[in-house]
Write a protein that holds these residues in place. Sequence first.
Motif, PDB file in Angstrom:
ATOM      1  N   ILE A 162       3.888   5.756  -5.773  1.00 26.07           N
ATOM      2  CA  ILE A 162       3.653   5.751  -7.131  1.00 26.07           C
ATOM      3  C   ILE A 162       2.678   6.892  -7.559  1.00 26.07           C
ATOM      4  CG2 ILE A 162       2.667   4.631  -9.012  1.00 26.07           C
ATOM      5  CD1 ILE A 162       3.855   2.012  -7.987  1.00 26.07           C
ATOM      6  N   GLN A 163       1.508   6.977  -6.633  1.00 30.97           N
ATOM      7  CA  GLN A 163       0.525   7.891  -6.722  1.00 30.97           C
ATOM      8  C   GLN A 163       0.999   9.401  -6.616  1.00 30.97           C
ATOM      9  OE1 GLN A 163      -1.441   5.964  -8.403  1.00 30.97           O
ATOM     10  NE2 GLN A 163      -3.261   7.060  -7.569  1.00 30.97           N
ATOM     11  N   ASP A 164       2.145   9.467  -5.768  1.00 33.13           N
ATOM     12  CA  ASP A 164       2.850  10.849  -5.181  1.00 33.13           C
ATOM     13  C   ASP A 164       3.907  11.242  -6.011  1.00 33.13           C
ATOM     14  OD1 ASP A 164       0.825  11.134  -3.749  1.00 33.13           O
ATOM     15  OD2 ASP A 164       2.010  10.484  -2.019  1.00 33.13           O
ATOM     16  N   ARG A 165       4.325  10.235  -7.041  1.00 35.37           N
ATOM     17  CA  ARG A 165       5.559  10.459  -7.833  1.00 35.37           C
ATOM     18  C   ARG A 165       5.930  11.867  -8.359  1.00 35.37           C
ATOM     19  NH1 ARG A 165       2.404   7.178 -11.002  1.00 35.37           N
ATOM     20  NH2 ARG A 165       2.183   7.820 -12.942  1.00 35.37           N
TER      21      ARG A 165
ATOM     22  N   GLN B 203      -2.018  -3.407  -9.064  1.00 37.78           N
ATOM     23  CA  GLN B 203      -2.507  -1.806  -9.448  1.00 37.78           C
ATOM     24  C   GLN B 203      -1.329  -0.709  -9.453  1.00 37.78           C
ATOM     25  OE1 GLN B 203      -5.958  -1.144  -9.959  1.00 37.78           O
ATOM     26  NE2 GLN B 203      -4.829   0.843 -10.517  1.00 37.78           N
ATOM     27  N   CYS B 204      -0.156  -1.193  -8.589  1.00 39.46           N
ATOM     28  CA  CYS B 204       0.764  -0.495  -8.446  1.00 39.46           C
ATOM     29  C   CYS B 204       1.608  -0.319 -10.268  1.00 39.46           C
ATOM     30  CB  CYS B 204       1.895  -1.063  -7.808  1.00 39.46           C
ATOM     31  SG  CYS B 204       1.746  -0.694  -6.027  1.00 39.46           S
TER      32      CYS B 204
ATOM     33  N   SER C 185      -0.651   1.429 -12.433  1.00 40.27           N
ATOM     34  CA  SER C 185      -0.515   2.915 -12.366  1.00 40.27           C
ATOM     35  C   SER C 185       0.797   3.632 -12.600  1.00 40.27           C
ATOM     36  CB  SER C 185      -0.909   3.347 -10.689  1.00 40.27           C
ATOM     37  OG  SER C 185      -2.105   2.868 -10.310  1.00 40.27           O
TER      38      SER C 185
ATOM     39  N   THR D  29       0.763  -1.188   0.018  1.00 37.06           N
ATOM     40  CA  THR D  29      -0.062  -0.056   0.154  1.00 37.06           C
ATOM     41  C   THR D  29       0.901   1.079  -0.005  1.00 37.06           C
ATOM     42  OG1 THR D  29      -1.571  -1.231   1.325  1.00 37.06           O
ATOM     43  CG2 THR D  29      -1.836   1.254   1.246  1.00 37.06           C
TER      44      THR D  29
ATOM     45  N   TYR E 240       2.208   1.949  -3.349  1.00 39.54           N
ATOM     46  CA  TYR E 240       1.111   2.303  -4.174  1.00 39.54           C
ATOM     47  C   TYR E 240       0.898   3.826  -4.064  1.00 39.54           C
ATOM     48  CZ  TYR E 240      -3.457   3.294  -6.298  1.00 39.54           C
ATOM     49  OH  TYR E 240      -4.624   3.523  -6.865  1.00 39.54           O
ATOM     50  N   LYS E 241       0.939   4.228  -2.664  1.00 41.39           N
ATOM     51  CA  LYS E 241       0.767   5.640  -2.490  1.00 41.39           C
ATOM     52  C   LYS E 241       2.096   6.360  -3.060  1.00 41.39           C
ATOM     53  CE  LYS E 241      -1.173   9.151  -0.155  1.00 41.39           C
ATOM     54  NZ  LYS E 241      -0.334  10.222  -0.167  1.00 41.39           N
TER      55      LYS E 241
END
Length: 281
Positions: free
Chosen positions: A234-237, A275-276, A279, A228, A231-232
Motif C-alpha cells: 500500500i505504501q508503494d502503490r 493501518q493498511c 493508509s 506487513t 501494508y508495504k
Amino acid sequence: MKTTVSRLLCLLLAAITMTAAAQTNIKTAFNAIIKCQEAQITESHSLDKDPDTHAKTGLSDIYNFTLPADKINLVKNVISAFDKDSENSFSIVSGKTMNTDPEMHLAVGNGDGNGVRINDPDCNYVYALFLPSSAEDSEGIYRYAYGISYKEAYGYITGKLIVTYATTQKYRQQVTRERQFEVLRNLSTNPISISSGNSSQQSWFEMMVSYLQNISSASSQTRIALATKAYKLIQDRGLYPEMTASDKNTVREILKGMISDNKYSETILNKILNQCLVSLK
C-alpha cells in the motif's frame, strides 16, 4: 377520535422532547468549559448534508481546551453529566489510555474517514452514543457521539470536547458485509489467477488479494508477515500506475470486513490491518 389523536400528538411531542433533552447535561457541562473566561479554546467544525434532501449526513465539532488546574471541577462536572445522561444513551465507554492501547476514533458521517480520536495518549476519556429523534433520522441509521479526553500536568488541564454525527456501527458493519459479499461474489464469478512465481508479473490488486486471502489459513507469525507485506505494498502503490480507484475501493472493503471479523482480532495483526485501511486513502 379527537382524544386518540390528541394522545398520539402528546406522545410524539414527548418523544421528540425526550430525544432533544437526551444530552442536556452533557451539553451544559461542555458549554461551561467552552465559555470559561480562563479557558484557551481552539475549535474545528465540519458539517455534511445530502445535496438533494439537505438532511444532515455528518458532523464534527472539536474543542481543544487548556484550563488552569484549579478549574478541575469543570471537567468533573462533564464526567458527572455523562453519568446523568447515561440512561438516554445506548453506549457509554470510559477509561485511561495506556501506551499499548490501540487508537479509538469516533466516526464521522459514513465512517470512511479517520474519525476523531477519543483516547489520546496518557489521557482519561469518556464517550457516549445517542440516537437522534425519528424526525431527524427516519431510517434509524445515525447516532450522535459526545466525548471528552483530558489530562492534568504542570498546573494545567489539557483536553478536547468532541461531538460527532455518523451512521451507527451496526449499520456500517451491515453495509461492509453487503459490500464484502458483493466483492467475493464478483471474485468468484471472475476469479483472479495468482501464481507463486515472479511478483513483478502480477498487478498491485492481484498481489494485495493474494496477501489478504492467504492470511486466513496462515500461522500466526505468517499472518503478521503477510499483513506487513500488504501494508508495504500500500505504501508503494505509487509504483503501480495501473492501479485503479476500483482496485483501491475493493481492497478497502475487504480490509473492513477482515477488521470487523473476530478471526483476525489478534492485537498486532488487527493493528496492521487497521493501518493498511487508514493508509489506503
